[in-house]
Enzyme design. Structure first.
Site, PDB file in Angstrom:
ATOM      1  N   LYS A   1      54.129   9.136 -17.781  1.00 42.10           N
ATOM      2  CA  LYS A   1      53.130  10.076 -17.289  1.00 42.10           C
ATOM      3  C   LYS A   1      53.750  11.282 -16.598  1.00 42.10           C
ATOM      4  O   LYS A   1      53.196  12.382 -16.628  1.00 42.10           O
ATOM      5  CB  LYS A   1      52.147   9.362 -16.363  1.00 42.10           C
ATOM      6  CG  LYS A   1      51.250   8.380 -17.119  1.00 42.10           C
ATOM      7  CD  LYS A   1      50.301   7.658 -16.220  1.00 42.10           C
ATOM      8  CE  LYS A   1      49.296   6.850 -17.030  1.00 42.10           C
ATOM      9  NZ  LYS A   1      49.914   5.988 -18.051  1.00 42.10           N
TER      10      LYS A   1
ATOM     11  N   GLU B   1      50.269  12.851  -7.075  1.00 44.05           N
ATOM     12  CA  GLU B   1      49.374  13.944  -7.415  1.00 44.05           C
ATOM     13  C   GLU B   1      48.384  14.164  -6.273  1.00 44.05           C
ATOM     14  O   GLU B   1      48.124  13.263  -5.476  1.00 44.05           O
ATOM     15  CB  GLU B   1      48.571  13.617  -8.680  1.00 44.05           C
ATOM     16  CG  GLU B   1      49.357  13.662  -9.959  1.00 44.05           C
ATOM     17  CD  GLU B   1      48.487  13.325 -11.158  1.00 44.05           C
ATOM     18  OE1 GLU B   1      48.928  13.631 -12.273  1.00 44.05           O
ATOM     19  OE2 GLU B   1      47.385  12.763 -10.985  1.00 44.05           O
TER      20      GLU B   1
ATOM     21  N   ARG C   1      46.675   5.424 -28.632  1.00 36.66           N
ATOM     22  CA  ARG C   1      46.155   4.244 -29.336  1.00 36.66           C
ATOM     23  C   ARG C   1      44.653   4.406 -29.477  1.00 36.66           C
ATOM     24  O   ARG C   1      44.068   5.371 -28.968  1.00 36.66           O
ATOM     25  CB  ARG C   1      46.443   2.977 -28.522  1.00 36.66           C
ATOM     26  CG  ARG C   1      45.940   3.091 -27.078  1.00 36.66           C
ATOM     27  CD  ARG C   1      45.979   1.794 -26.320  1.00 36.66           C
ATOM     28  NE  ARG C   1      45.754   1.976 -24.902  1.00 36.66           N
ATOM     29  CZ  ARG C   1      44.577   2.134 -24.320  1.00 36.66           C
ATOM     30  NH1 ARG C   1      43.486   2.167 -25.050  1.00 36.66           N
ATOM     31  NH2 ARG C   1      44.475   2.268 -23.007  1.00 36.66           N
TER      32      ARG C   1
END
Length: 473
Positions: free
Chosen positions: A115, A200, A292
């Site tokens: 990420k 974040e 996916r």
């Protein structure tokens, strides 16, 4: 065209893939652990292969799965969701064995699976991201604290290799930072064998909006509109809606174009999902990409008329995507409610056991994707989701009504389920207005938990009916 597909998964998604294979006249191979020998996917597949006597090993061992595919003559592997579906090493091993991988390239999975790397890549291509950091692991606690203060509390710590709501901690104040950081690292190592953590800015009470992407191997990329996945419990989705009841045509166009640009930035192929956070001012930020098929893909199928699993298989088989963006228009609204075998009165703990009665909802525009049946014993080793109830109607108000009706009809006995809880969500005024965000569960929990006595009444009624039937009354 592919001729035989091994399904490297179990449960509902394995059943879903088997049905897509049948629609395409492709042979299906189910793998299973000994604990899953009575599972529906094992009964339905053209061939079944016990891959391990351990409940988990066979679904998580890339070498075992590739070996099984070669032994059984499968020319492709579909990973479904969960387990190894976003494992770049597995995807690489599949392709190195000369087997078709039904999904994006191993390189793309690796890029977007990290990420932190994904954030950096999106920033380079002008995709808006939440203000945040690189990996924090090599920094001192004092340095991490300074960064958090600069970003501004609350902040959120995330595992770089995380997913499925794991490896996430929200930190409200400086005093909680060190403990949360260490807990996040431990969980990341336990679930992903990688304890890299980044930070974040925590967007307070956003909407969770995701765009379904479909891309072929020749550079053609489109989005299939958005899903609103804001109703969650501990970062696990409970209900998904397509399209979002609050997004304007202009915002949909802008977010969709950004999602396509994000997919093109990593040369994406096959089906995938770009996830965004949307704030109260219609500012949206890239959160992550799922490389996916998603659990909630069914709502997108219902509003677009496209079979995403079939599309995945056709793309992997080399077909050109004949659709363009102008071909994609929403056909009403669809909602998916995830039905879990959980005890809502005991902090939603899993409730494995034997299904003594199973009557799924029916009727026009009602769909149930499931892997259970009467007398099936739910094993205690896997995810607690046992069915997905998907409904469609011409408007948001009507689709909520239809979901409510379908939940009233849906009967599962023998184990505790979240059906009563989902019924109460349907009756919530804010939900019916489309007025909710990711704080919905926490703020509404006390009013959504069903009364214990109602469950008892239902049980008494069922027992009385059974006794009456036996006695010929």
């Amino acid at each position: 065209m592919l001729t035989k597909i091994l399904i490297a998964n179990r449960g509902e998604i394995a059943v879903r893939i088997i049905r897509a294979c049948r629609d395409l006249h492709i042979q299906s191979v189910a793998i299973y652990s000994r604990a899953d020998r009575d599972s529906m996917h094992v009964k339905m597949a053209d061939e079944s292969y016990e891959i391990s006597d351990d409940p988990l090993r066979g679904y998580l061992d890339a070498d075992l799965i590739v070996e099984a595919a070669l032994k059984l003559g499968a020319d492709a592997i579909h990973p479904g969701y969960g387990f190894l579906s976003e494992n770049a090493i597995f995807a690489r091993k599949v392709r190195e064995a000369g087997i078709v991988w039904i999904g994006p390239s191993a390189e793309t999975i690796a890029q977007m699976g990290d990420k932190n790397q994904a954030r950096s890549l999106m920033q380079k291509h002008g995709i808006p991201v939440v203000p945040g950091t690189e990996r924090l692991n090599k920094l001192t606690k004092e340095e991490i604290s300074k960064i958090a203060t600069k970003i501004g509390y609350p902040v959120i710590l995330k595992a770089s290799a995380g997913g499925g709501g794991r490896g996430i901690r929200v930190v409200e104040k400086e005093g909680d930072l060190e403990e949360s950081f260490n807990a996040c690292k431990r969980e990341a190592m336990a679930f992903f064998k990688n304890d890299d953590v980044f930070m974040e800015k925590y967007i307070i009470n956003p909407r969770h909006i995701e765009f379904q992407i479909l891309a072929d191997n020749y550079g053609n990329v489109i989005h299939l509109l958005e899903r609103d996945c804001s109703i969650q419990r501990r970062h696990q989705k409970l209900i998904e809606i397509a399209p979002s009841p609050i997004i304007s045509d202009d915002l949909r166009r802008r977010m969709g174009a950004t999602a396509v640009a994000a997919a093109k930035a990593v040369n994406y192929t096959n089906a995938g999902t770009i996830e965004f956070l949307l704030d109260d001012f219609n500012h949206f930020y890239f959160m992550e990409m799922n490389t996916r098929i998603q659990v909630e893909h069914g709502v997108t199928e219902e509003i677009t008329g496209l079979d995403l699993i079939v599309r995945q298989i056709r793309v992997a088989g080399g077909e050109i995507l004949e659709l363009d963006q102008n071909d994609i228009c929403p056909q009403g609204y669809a909602i998916e409610a995830r039905i879990n075998a959980e005890d809502v009165h005991n902090d939603f703990v899993p409730s494995p056991g034997k299904i003594t009665a199973y009557y799924p909802a029916l009727g026009p525009f009602v769909r149930v994707d499931s892997c259970i049946y009467k007398d099936y014993v739910i094993p205690p080793f896997y995810d607690s989701m046992i069915a997905k109830l998907i409904v469609r109607a011409s408007s948001y108000d009507l689709v909520v009504n239809k979901l409510d009706r379908a939940l009233q009809e849906f009967t599962i006995r023998g184990v505790k389920t979240t059906i009563p809880f989902l019924k109460n969500i349907c009756h919530d005024k804010d939900f019916r207005r489309g007025d909710f965000d990711t704080s919905f569960f926490e703020t509404k929990l006390s009013s959504l938990i069903p009364d214990n006595s109602k469950d008892d009444d239902d049980l008494v009624t069922a027992v009385a009916a059974a006794i009456a039937a036996r006695c010929g009354v």
